[in-house]
Motif scaffolding. Structure first.
Motif, short mmCIF file in Angstrom:
data_model
loop_
_atom_site.label_atom_id
_atom_site.label_comp_id
_atom_site.label_asym_id
_atom_site.label_seq_id
_atom_site.Cartn_x
_atom_site.Cartn_y
_atom_site.Cartn_z
N HIS A 1 12.93 -24.73 -7.62
CA HIS A 1 11.77 -24.80 -8.50
C HIS A 1 10.56 -24.36 -7.69
N CYS B 1 6.13 -25.39 -13.27
CA CYS B 1 7.15 -24.79 -12.41
C CYS B 1 6.99 -23.27 -12.47
N GLU C 1 9.16 -20.98 -10.84
CA GLU C 1 10.37 -20.27 -10.42
C GLU C 1 11.38 -20.49 -11.54
N CYS D 1 14.09 -21.54 -13.56
CA CYS D 1 15.08 -22.49 -13.07
C CYS D 1 16.04 -22.93 -14.16
N MET E 1 8.40 -27.77 -18.00
CA MET E 1 8.34 -28.83 -16.98
C MET E 1 6.99 -28.82 -16.26
#
Ligand SMILES: [Cu+2]
Length: 233
Positions: free
Chosen positions: A168, A203, A205, A207, A214
């Motif tokens: 993440h 976040c 990245e 994921c 998130m």
């Protein structure tokens, strides 16, 4: 050497994808191998210099063109050392902050963040995104969470960031932070801020399925408000 390093990076990325804790031991082992390689190459190079200097090839170095090459080599090496020295010491200083006031452990998971203020709270705070139907007027879409983390302003905070599964990225643009949260690696990041207010992060990245959902939220407040928040936990 390159084959070994390539094999290492391939295995490493595979382990990261699997979210495996064996990755940390592998990193230490590869560091050990690199140190051995460094000393092996050093011995080879020094013995070559010895052979070239004392076994009858000294006249080659006496040539004018070779002298210029030698000085170019010496000056560029010195320049590299001058650039590398300060940055290495800075890196070392950066990782050994001693005056840390608060340590926050941050774990990225599919698909939420959990925060734990060391020694101050018994249970970690899990931040799940609020469903859109629960939003009130003035709330930020896809950014509101049910629990917020409160931090005091003007105190050196140390973030210990890691992940429990895939990679993440802990990104908090208003405080200039963007750090990967990698399983098996603990990324240490000091933060000193006086920007009182609410800071939203996400976040950064990709994921998995709910990567976009998130977010996390930090509130930077005056120290008394922070103490009040800790007492109310
Ligand atoms: Cu993520």
């Amino acid at each position: 050497m390159f084959i070994i390093l390539n094999l290492y990076s391939m295995t490493n990325s595979f382990l990261i994808k699997c979210g495996c804790y064996f990755q940390y031991q592998l990193n230490s082992f590869m560091l050990f191998i690199c140190v051995i390689m460094f000393f092996f190459m050093l011995i080879v190079m020094l013995s070559m210099v010895y052979v070239l200097t004392y076994k009858g090839i000294v006249h080659y170095m006496g040539h004018k063109k070779s002298k210029a090459e030698m000085w170019a080599f010496v000056f560029s090496s010195l320049a590299l050392l001058l650039m590398g020295g300060p940055s290495m010491s800075l890196l070392f200083e950066y990782s050994s902050q001693t005056e840390v006031g608060i340590i926050v452990k941050i774990i990225g998971s599919q698909w939420y963040w959990s925060f734990e203020v060391s020694n101050l709270m018994e249970e970690a705070i899990s931040m799940y995104m609020n469903p859109l139907e629960e939003l009130n007027v003035g709330n930020s879409r896809f950014l509101e969470v049910e629990n917020r983390l409160v931090l005091p302003s003007g105190v050196l905070v140390q973030f210990n960031i890691t992940s429990s599964d895939v990679i993440h990225s802990f990104a908090l643009p208003t405080l200039g932070i963007k750090v990967d949260a990698t399983s098996g690696l603990l990324t240490v990041l000091p933060l000193f801020t006086k920007k009182i207010g609410t800071h939203y992060g996400q976040c950064s990245e990709i994921c998995g399925m709910n990567h976009s959902f998130m977010p996390f939220c930090l509130e930077v407040t005056m120290f008394p408000s922070f103490l009040y928040w800790v007492m109310s936990l």
